[in-house]
Design an enzyme around this catalytic site. Structure first.
Site, PDB file in Angstrom:
ATOM      1  N   HIS A  16      45.287  85.758 142.947  1.00 27.86           N
ATOM      2  CA  HIS A  16      45.974  85.466 144.212  1.00 27.86           C
ATOM      3  C   HIS A  16      47.485  85.695 144.058  1.00 27.86           C
ATOM      4  O   HIS A  16      48.141  86.184 144.987  1.00 27.86           O
ATOM      5  CB  HIS A  16      45.731  84.016 144.632  1.00 27.86           C
ATOM      6  CG  HIS A  16      44.294  83.683 144.891  1.00 27.86           C
ATOM      7  ND1 HIS A  16      43.532  82.958 144.008  1.00 27.86           N
ATOM      8  CD2 HIS A  16      43.474  83.997 145.926  1.00 27.86           C
ATOM      9  CE1 HIS A  16      42.306  82.815 144.500  1.00 27.86           C
ATOM     10  NE2 HIS A  16      42.238  83.443 145.650  1.00 27.86           N
ATOM     11  N   ASP A  74      36.196  91.527 145.863  1.00 28.13           N
ATOM     12  CA  ASP A  74      35.157  91.438 146.887  1.00 28.13           C
ATOM     13  C   ASP A  74      35.241  92.707 147.742  1.00 28.13           C
ATOM     14  O   ASP A  74      35.829  92.726 148.825  1.00 28.13           O
ATOM     15  CB  ASP A  74      35.320  90.177 147.731  1.00 28.13           C
ATOM     16  CG  ASP A  74      34.046  89.900 148.515  1.00 28.13           C
ATOM     17  OD1 ASP A  74      33.303  90.871 148.776  1.00 28.13           O
ATOM     18  OD2 ASP A  74      33.797  88.743 148.855  1.00 28.13           O
ATOM     19  N   GLY A 114      41.875  91.174 147.867  1.00 31.56           N
ATOM     20  CA  GLY A 114      41.532  91.700 146.550  1.00 31.56           C
ATOM     21  C   GLY A 114      40.349  92.660 146.656  1.00 31.56           C
ATOM     22  O   GLY A 114      39.473  92.488 147.502  1.00 31.56           O
ATOM     23  N   GLY A 146      42.193  78.810 148.603  1.00 30.05           N
ATOM     24  CA  GLY A 146      42.772  77.915 147.608  1.00 30.05           C
ATOM     25  C   GLY A 146      42.139  78.119 146.242  1.00 30.05           C
ATOM     26  O   GLY A 146      41.532  79.159 145.980  1.00 30.05           O
TER      27      GLY A 146
END
Ligand code: PAF
Length: 282
Positions: A35, A151, A148, A29
């Site tokens: 995102h 990371d 993504g 979230g």
């Protein structure tokens, strides 16, 4: 767009949608444009006939006792709007006690890739990530999953998870989305004070300077790391460097003659925020 809050409903949804290609974007979230890019990539991959599923769950297992679990930003209403605007079909937003029974006694441990970089200062973090991602893969049964590249270590570990536990899912690593000044988008950027925010783009600039040095022939990992720490000391004095490390992109171990791709990853604390970023050297 369906919003599902528990495993029972999720299983019914799975039965109804059996046979439809499913692209999955796991999140905690506090969604932002990074995102949104994952959700759009998911839609592009499965097309209009496929399903795009986003999970929203702040996973307690991946936070250390001193970390920001309680404070981690939660913004479900805005998150649902972003998911809808970017074409998600279903949101899975369970409660912690639905996913983790009080007397649970089984979880995953990663014993190699998680011991370096961020894992060195966040013991147990990637075990928590592996456990929740494995559970979500089991529950959602996606054909494709999107993570993504910000990371980088997480992505490398999830590749290992899929390989070692034979999950039948294709992983997609998506390029990091950045603010105009180069700062990698992150839910934790909101913790930065105005002064810290002004210095934070130095992370990207330092990494680009190292990549430029690489392009002109610098191959010594120690020299590249030094270049970055010097840049950060000069341009981001409010930052406290956790690590700067040039490693093999697949194994996250020291660069060797067999390394096909090198990545430089770093983590820097600015007050309450711990920012990460990386760059692939090509
Ligand atoms: O990257 C994240 O947001 C989380 O680590 C993930 C993959 C959703 C697992 O909780």
């Amino acid at each position: 767009m369906n919003v599902i809050n528990n495993i029972r409903q999720l299983r019914s949804w799975g039965t109804i949608n059996k046979g439809t290609r499913c692209a999955f974007v796991p999140t905690m979230g506090a969604l932002h444009e990074g995102h949104a890019a994952l959700i759009r990539a998911a839609r592009e991959t499965v097309g209009q006939s496929g399903n795009v599923v986003v999970s929203i769950f702040v996973n307690p297992l991946q936070f250390g006792p001193e970390e920001d679990f309680a404070k981690y930003p939660r913004s479900l209403i805005e998150d649902l709007g972003l998911c809808r605007d970017n074409g998600a079909d279903m949101i899975f937003a369970p409660k912690a006690d639905d996913l983790y029974p009080a007397d649970r006694s089984i979880q995953l441990f990663e014993t190699s890739l998680s011991k370096v970089l961020c894992g060195a200062s966040r013991p147990g973090h990637f075990d928590g990530v592996c456990t929740i991602v494995a559970k979500l893969f089991n529950l959602i049964q996606p054909d494709d999953a999107f993570f993504g590249k910000k990371d980088y270590q997480q992505l490398a570990i999830i590749r290992r998870l899929v390989r070692d536990l034979d999950f039948n899912v294709v992983l997609h690593g998506i390029d990091t989305m950045r603010e105009e000044d180069g700062l990698a988008m992150s839910s934790r950027n909101r913790y930065l004070s105005p002064e810290e925010r002004a210095q934070a783009p130095a992370l990207r600039k330092a990494l680009v300077a190292a990549r430029d040095a690489w392009k002109t022939g610098e191959r010594d990992p120690a020299a590249l790391q030094k270049l970055i720490t010097t840049h950060l000391q000069q341009h981001a004095p409010l930052g406290r460097i956790d690590y700067v490390s040039a490693v093999d992109a697949a194994t996250l171990q020291p660069v060797s003659a067999t390394s096909e791709l090198v990545v430089i990853a770093l983590a820097v604390h600015f007050g309450a925020a711990r920012l990460i970023d990386n760059i692939e050297l090509k």
